[in-house]
Scaffold this motif. Structure first.
Motif, PDB file in Angstrom:
ATOM      1  N   THR A 156       0.819  -1.223   0.000  1.00 48.26           N
ATOM      2  CA  THR A 156       0.000   0.000   0.000  1.00 48.26           C
ATOM      3  C   THR A 156       0.847   1.264   0.000  1.00 48.26           C
ATOM      4  N   ASP A 157       2.158   1.113   0.295  1.00 45.88           N
ATOM      5  CA  ASP A 157       3.027   2.287   0.287  1.00 45.88           C
ATOM      6  C   ASP A 157       3.404   2.733  -1.124  1.00 45.88           C
ATOM      7  N   ILE A 158       3.104   1.864  -2.112  1.00 44.91           N
ATOM      8  CA  ILE A 158       3.432   2.205  -3.502  1.00 44.91           C
ATOM      9  C   ILE A 158       2.139   2.618  -4.184  1.00 44.91           C
ATOM     10  N   SER A 159       2.000   3.889  -4.458  1.00 52.23           N
ATOM     11  CA  SER A 159       0.777   4.366  -5.103  1.00 52.23           C
ATOM     12  C   SER A 159       1.083   5.389  -6.203  1.00 52.23           C
ATOM     13  N   THR A 160       1.774   6.474  -5.817  1.00 54.08           N
ATOM     14  CA  THR A 160       2.078   7.531  -6.788  1.00 54.08           C
ATOM     15  C   THR A 160       3.471   7.339  -7.378  1.00 54.08           C
ATOM     16  N   LEU A 161       3.788   8.169  -8.376  1.00 57.48           N
ATOM     17  CA  LEU A 161       5.097   8.089  -9.013  1.00 57.48           C
ATOM     18  C   LEU A 161       6.213   8.449  -8.023  1.00 57.48           C
ATOM     19  N   SER A 162       5.981   9.467  -7.215  1.00 54.99           N
ATOM     20  CA  SER A 162       7.013   9.866  -6.256  1.00 54.99           C
ATOM     21  C   SER A 162       7.267   8.818  -5.190  1.00 54.99           C
ATOM     22  N   SER A 163       6.259   7.944  -4.915  1.00 54.54           N
ATOM     23  CA  SER A 163       6.451   6.901  -3.906  1.00 54.54           C
ATOM     24  C   SER A 163       7.386   5.800  -4.385  1.00 54.54           C
ATOM     25  N   LEU A 164       7.674   5.766  -5.687  1.00 52.68           N
ATOM     26  CA  LEU A 164       8.586   4.757  -6.228  1.00 52.68           C
ATOM     27  C   LEU A 164      10.052   5.142  -6.046  1.00 52.68           C
ATOM     28  N   LYS A 165      10.311   6.401  -5.699  1.00 55.58           N
ATOM     29  CA  LYS A 165      11.691   6.873  -5.623  1.00 55.58           C
ATOM     30  C   LYS A 165      12.450   6.141  -4.517  1.00 55.58           C
ATOM     31  N   GLY A 166      13.644   5.669  -4.867  1.00 57.88           N
ATOM     32  CA  GLY A 166      14.500   4.981  -3.910  1.00 57.88           C
ATOM     33  C   GLY A 166      14.232   3.502  -3.787  1.00 57.88           C
ATOM     34  N   LEU A 167      13.236   2.954  -4.517  1.00 56.97           N
ATOM     35  CA  LEU A 167      12.924   1.534  -4.441  1.00 56.97           C
ATOM     36  C   LEU A 167      13.752   0.746  -5.456  1.00 56.97           C
ATOM     37  N   LYS A 168      13.629  -0.581  -5.398  1.00 52.06           N
ATOM     38  CA  LYS A 168      14.269  -1.470  -6.369  1.00 52.06           C
ATOM     39  C   LYS A 168      13.245  -1.826  -7.440  1.00 52.06           C
ATOM     40  N   ALA A 169      13.650  -1.747  -8.701  1.00 51.63           N
ATOM     41  CA  ALA A 169      12.721  -1.971  -9.806  1.00 51.63           C
ATOM     42  C   ALA A 169      13.339  -2.894 -10.837  1.00 51.63           C
ATOM     43  N   ALA A 170      12.466  -3.659 -11.507  1.00 52.83           N
ATOM     44  CA  ALA A 170      12.851  -4.516 -12.622  1.00 52.83           C
ATOM     45  C   ALA A 170      12.160  -3.994 -13.873  1.00 52.83           C
ATOM     46  N   ALA A 171      12.824  -4.100 -15.030  1.00 50.93           N
ATOM     47  CA  ALA A 171      12.260  -3.609 -16.285  1.00 50.93           C
ATOM     48  C   ALA A 171      12.649  -4.550 -17.410  1.00 50.93           C
ATOM     49  N   THR A 172      12.096  -4.281 -18.613  1.00 51.10           N
ATOM     50  CA  THR A 172      12.356  -5.159 -19.766  1.00 51.10           C
ATOM     51  C   THR A 172      13.704  -4.808 -20.394  1.00 51.10           C
ATOM     52  N   LEU A 173      13.741  -3.747 -21.170  1.00 44.79           N
ATOM     53  CA  LEU A 173      14.979  -3.334 -21.829  1.00 44.79           C
ATOM     54  C   LEU A 173      15.198  -1.839 -21.618  1.00 44.79           C
ATOM     55  N   PRO A 174      16.443  -1.382 -21.608  1.00 45.88           N
ATOM     56  CA  PRO A 174      16.695   0.053 -21.399  1.00 45.88           C
ATOM     57  C   PRO A 174      16.252   0.922 -22.568  1.00 45.88           C
ATOM     58  N   THR A 175      16.030   0.312 -23.754  1.00 48.13           N
ATOM     59  CA  THR A 175      15.647   1.091 -24.944  1.00 48.13           C
ATOM     60  C   THR A 175      14.196   0.882 -25.342  1.00 48.13           C
ATOM     61  N   SER A 176      13.381   0.272 -24.462  1.00 45.05           N
ATOM     62  CA  SER A 176      11.990  -0.048 -24.807  1.00 45.05           C
ATOM     63  C   SER A 176      11.115   1.189 -24.654  1.00 45.05           C
ATOM     64  N   LEU A 177      10.471   1.583 -25.757  1.00 44.29           N
ATOM     65  CA  LEU A 177       9.519   2.687 -25.684  1.00 44.29           C
ATOM     66  C   LEU A 177       8.300   2.298 -24.867  1.00 44.29           C
ATOM     67  N   ASP A 178       7.951   0.990 -24.866  1.00 43.80           N
ATOM     68  CA  ASP A 178       6.814   0.513 -24.072  1.00 43.80           C
ATOM     69  C   ASP A 178       7.264   0.041 -22.692  1.00 43.80           C
ATOM     70  N   GLY A 179       8.335   0.619 -22.191  1.00 38.62           N
ATOM     71  CA  GLY A 179       8.852   0.228 -20.884  1.00 38.62           C
ATOM     72  C   GLY A 179       9.601   1.368 -20.238  1.00 38.62           C
ATOM     73  N   TRP A 180      10.896   1.178 -20.061  1.00 42.77           N
ATOM     74  CA  TRP A 180      11.693   2.111 -19.286  1.00 42.77           C
ATOM     75  C   TRP A 180      11.754   3.516 -19.898  1.00 42.77           C
ATOM     76  N   LEU A 181      11.846   3.639 -21.239  1.00 40.79           N
ATOM     77  CA  LEU A 181      11.921   4.968 -21.841  1.00 40.79           C
ATOM     78  C   LEU A 181      10.674   5.792 -21.534  1.00 40.79           C
ATOM     79  N   ALA A 182       9.493   5.159 -21.654  1.00 41.39           N
ATOM     80  CA  ALA A 182       8.259   5.887 -21.368  1.00 41.39           C
ATOM     81  C   ALA A 182       8.211   6.329 -19.908  1.00 41.39           C
ATOM     82  N   LEU A 183       8.640   5.451 -18.976  1.00 37.15           N
ATOM     83  CA  LEU A 183       8.630   5.827 -17.562  1.00 37.15           C
ATOM     84  C   LEU A 183       9.668   6.915 -17.277  1.00 37.15           C
ATOM     85  N   ARG A 184      10.814   6.862 -17.929  1.00 38.50           N
ATOM     86  CA  ARG A 184      11.820   7.923 -17.768  1.00 38.50           C
ATOM     87  C   ARG A 184      11.243   9.282 -18.127  1.00 38.50           C
ATOM     88  N   GLY A 185      10.452   9.323 -19.209  1.00 34.93           N
ATOM     89  CA  GLY A 185       9.817  10.578 -19.597  1.00 34.93           C
ATOM     90  C   GLY A 185       8.902  11.117 -18.512  1.00 34.93           C
TER      91      GLY A 185
END
Length: 609
Positions: free
Chosen positions: A121-150
Motif C-alpha cells: 500500500t506504500d506504492i501508489s504515486t510516481l514519487s512513492s517509487l523513488k528509492g525503491l528497487k525496480a525490474a524492467a524489460t529493456l533500457p531502450t523499450s519505448l513501451d517500458g523504461w523509456l516511457a517511464l523515464r519521460g
C-alpha cells in the motif's frame, strides 16, 4: 538451420534468390510476437507476391542502421523509436502502425505500466517509487523504461538516480512479473496491457498485482488498459529506399487489408510524442545534448570549474585595479600623443611629396643638360666610325666587301665597326628623344611589329647580360601604333629588371611571352625572383628610393609613363610562390588607322634568346 543461414549469410541467399522479397524484423521480447505479427504479415505479402519468396531478416536494435545499409531489405517491422532512427539515417517511409485491440487510437497504443504487489500500500504515486528497487524489460523499450523515464523527468526528478536499484530482464512475462511476485523487487516496468493479458489468460491470480502510479484513475479515451505513462505509437511497418514503388503499393494494400485480430494495422502515425520524448531524454538525434547539459558538465568538472572560476575572478579583480591606475595616468597623455602623431604624419607626408617633386625637377634638368652635352660627342663618334669604314673599303650600304674587290679588312673589325655604329646611332636617337621631352615635343606614332621591337630589345639586353631569356613569339607578329624607340625602351627596361631580380640565383629564369586577341596584344615578362613584401611591391609602381645601389629612384614610374604615352597599360602582379609578372597591353592597329610603317629589321628566328 535454415533460419541461422538466413541470419548470418543473407547476402549469399539474396544473390541465389534474386526474386526474394526481404522483410526485416527488429528483435522483440513480446510473447508470441512471431505468431501474432510476423506470420500474418508474411502470409499477406505472399498472397500479393505469389512468385516471390518472403525472406525474414532479424535485426538487433543496437546495430539497426548498419544492418539496413548492408543487407538492404525492402520492408521493416520495428518499434517507433527504432523507425525514427532509420528515418534520420536512411530515409525510411512509414506505411502503417500496429494497434492492439486494447487501444482506441493507433497513435496512442503502447506505453509502460508499473506493477507492484497489491499488498504494498506504500506504492501508489510516481514519487512513492523513488528509492525503491525496480525490474524492467529493456533500457531502450519505448513501451517500458523509456516511457517511464519521460514521466519521471516531466515530474522534475532525475531518472538516472530515481531507483536505488534498476535491473533489466528482457522479457516482461515471465521475468519481470516473477521478480515482483517473489518480492525481490518492489516494482516492475512492463508494457501496457501486460497485466490485463496475463490475468485474462489465467497465468496469475486476479488481484495479486496492481498498476501503480496510474496516469488516469479510471479508463481513458486512449486505452482500455491501466497505464502509468503517456501512450505512444506501437510497431511501425515501413518501406526502405531499396523497395520498388509498385512493390510498396501492393504491400500497403495487403497490410491494410488484414482482418482484425489481436492486432490490426492503420495508415501511418503521428510521431511528435516520440520525438518529444527523445528530446527530453537526450536520446536518438538529441543524444549529443547529454554531454552538454549544465548538470552533466557540473558533475564531471565541478572541481575544475570552481578552481578556474576562482582564478579568473582574482585575475579579473587585478586587471580592473591595474586598468583604473593606468586610465588615470594616461588619459591626457593619449590625447597629446595622438595630436603629435597626427602632426608628424602630416609633416612627413608633405616632406615626402616635396622631396619627390624636387628629385623629378633635378632629374629633368640633368637629363636636358646631359642630352645637350652628349649630342656633339655622339655625332663625332658616328663620323669617326664612318672614316674607319672608308678605310676598310666597306660602304655603309654593304656590310661585306663587294664581289671582285680586293679587301684585306678583318671581318671581326668590320663587325665591331658595324656594332659600334649601330649603338652610337641608337644613343643619338635616345639623346634626341630626351631633348624632345625637355622641349615637350611629341613624336608621331608609327606602325610597329611587336616581334621586331622585342627582338631588338632582347639584342640590347644581350650586350649587358649573359642570362638566357626565354622568348615566345607568335607566328604572325601583331602590329600596334607607337614610338619604336620608346616601346623598345619599355621592353628593354622590363626584361633588364627581371634579369636583375634573378641574376644571383643559379636557377633564375626570365621568360617573355607575346599573346593577344583580335583587339589587343599582351607582352608578359616573368621571373622567379625572391618573393616581394607588400611594401616593396607597392614601391615598384611609384617614384621612390631605388632598391639598387646605382639606381636613380625613378623605377617603373617612368616606364609606366612611357607605356601610357603609347596608349598602353602596365600591370604588375606577384606570381604564386615567388617571382613577379610585368604585363604590357597595347591596342592592335587596324589597317585603317594612320601611321608610318617602320622598316622591317632582320632578327634571328629562334624562339629563345
Amino acid at each position: 538451420m535454415l533460419f541461422a543461414l538466413l541470419l548470418f549469410f543473407p547476402p549469399l541467399f539474396a544473390s541465389a534468390e534474386p526474386q526474394a522479397l526481404r522483410l526485416a524484423v527488429v528483435e522483440m521480447t513480446e510473447p508470441g510476437f512471431a505468431a501474432t505479427t510476423v506470420n500474418p504479415i508474411r502470409k499477406a505479402l505472399s498472397s500479393v507476391f505469389p512468385s516471390e519468396d518472403i525472406v525474414i531478416l532479424r535485426f538487433n536494435s543496437a546495430t539497426l542502421e548498419s544492418s539496413v545499409r548492408e543487407l538492404r531489405p525492402d520492408f521493416i517491422i520495428s518499434p517507433a523509436a527504432d523507425f525514427l532512427r532509420l528515418v534520420d539515417a536512411v530515409g525510411a517511409h512509414p506505411i502503417a502502425t500496429r494497434k492492439t485491440r486494447w487501444a482506441r487510437d493507433p497513435h496512442q497504443s503502447t506505453g509502460a505500466a508499473v506493477i507492484a504487489l497489491s499488498s504494498r500500500t506504500d506504492i501508489s504515486t510516481l514519487s512513492s517509487l523513488k528509492g525503491l528497487k525496480a525490474a524492467a524489460t529493456l533500457p531502450t523499450s519505448l513501451d517500458g523504461w523509456l516511457a517511464l523515464r519521460g514521466e519521471i523527468e516531466d515530474a522534475g526528478m532525475d531518472s538516472e538516480h530515481f531507483f536505488s536499484k534498476l535491473r533489466f530482464f528482457g522479457y516482461g512475462m515471465p521475468h519481470v512479473v516473477e521478480a515482483v511476485l517473489s518480492g525481490a523487487y518492489d516494482a516492475g516496468v512492463v508494457p501496457v496491457c501486460t497485466l490485463e493479458r496475463i490475468e485474462a489468460e489465467g497465468l496469475i491470480e486476479q488481484g495479486v498485482l496492481r498498476v501503480a502510479a496510474l496516469k488516469k484513475e479510471k479508463e481513458g479515451a486512449e486505452s482500455l488498459c491501466r497505464t502509468s505513462t503517456t501512450l505512444y505509437p506501437d510497431l511501425i511497418f515501413a518501406a526502405l529506399p531499396s523497395a520498388d514503388p509498385e512493390t510498396v503499393r501492393s504491400a500497403t494494400l495487403a497490410l491494410l487489408g488484414l482482418g482484425a485480430g489481436e492486432y490490426s494495422w492503420y495508415p501511418t502515425s503521428d510521431f511528435h510524442a516520440v520525438r518529444a520524448l527523445e528530446e527530453r531524454l537526450h536520446i536518438g538525434p538529441w543524444a549529443y545534448l547529454e554531454e552538454m547539459t549544465p548538470s552533466a558538465l557540473w558533475r564531471r568538472w565541478r572541481i575544475w570549474i570552481l578552481g578556474t572560476a576562482g582564478l579568473v575572478l582574482l585575475l579579473l579583480l587585478s586587471e580592473l585595479r591595474l586598468r583604473e591606475l593606468v586610465r588615470r595616468r594616461t588619459a591626457d597623455l593619449q590625447a597629446a600623443l595622438a595630436e603629435r602623431d597626427r602632426l608628424a604624419a602630416s609633416e612627413e607626408n608633405i616632406r615626402s611629396r616635396l622631396s619627390r617633386l624636387e628629385r623629378m625637377g633635378a632629374v629633368s634638368q640633368l637629363c636636358a643638360i646631359v642630352a645637350h652635352e652628349l649630342k656633339q660627342p655622339v655625332g663625332a663618334v658616328i663620323n669617326y666610325l664612318a672614316v674607319a669604314r672608308l678605310k676598310t673599303g666597306i660602304s655603309a650600304a654593304s656590310p661585306l666587301p663587294a664581289p671582285g674587290t680586293d679587301s684585306q679588312a678583318d671581318p671581326v673589325l668590320i663587325t665591331a665597326i658595324d656594332g659600334a655604329d649601330m649603338q652610337a646611332r641608337r644613343i643619338a636617337r635616345i639623346v634626341d628623344r630626351v631633348r624632345g621631352y625637355a622641349r615637350a615635343e611629341k613624336s608621331r606614332p608609327v606602325r610597329l611589329r611587336i616581334s621586331d621591337v622585342l627582338r631588338s630589345a632582347l639584342a640590347g639586353v644581350k650586350l649587358s647580360s649573359s642570362l638566357p631569356v626565354e622568348a615566345h613569339l607568335p607566328p604572325q607578329s601583331p602590329v600596334i601604333l607607337g614610338d619604336a624607340l620608346e616601346v623598345e625602351l619599355i621592353l628593354h627596361n622590363l626584361i633588364k629588371n627581371a634579369i636583375e631580380a634573378v641574376k644571383d640565383d643559379p636557377a633564375g629564369k626570365v621568360a617573355v611571352r607575346v599573346s593577344g586577341t583580335d583587339s589587343e596584344v599582351s607582352i608578359t615578362v616573368d621571373d622567379n625572383g625572391k618573393p616581394l613584401t607588400d611594401e616593396a611591391f607597392e614601391r615598384l609602381s611609384r617614384v621612390s628610393a631605388s632598391g639598387k645601389s646605382d639606381g636613380l629612384g625613378l623605377g617603373l614610374g617612368i616606364v609606366r609613363n612611357l607605356v601610357e604615352e603609347n596608349g598602353g597599360r602596365l600591370t604588375l602582379s606577384r606570381l604564386p610562390g615567388r617571382g613577379l609578372r610585368a604585363e604590357v597591353r597595347f591596342d592592335i592597329a587596324s589597317d585603317a588607322e594612320p601611321g608610318e610603317n617602320t622598316e622591317k629589321q632582320s632578327f634571328p628566328e629562334d624562339q629563345k634568346s
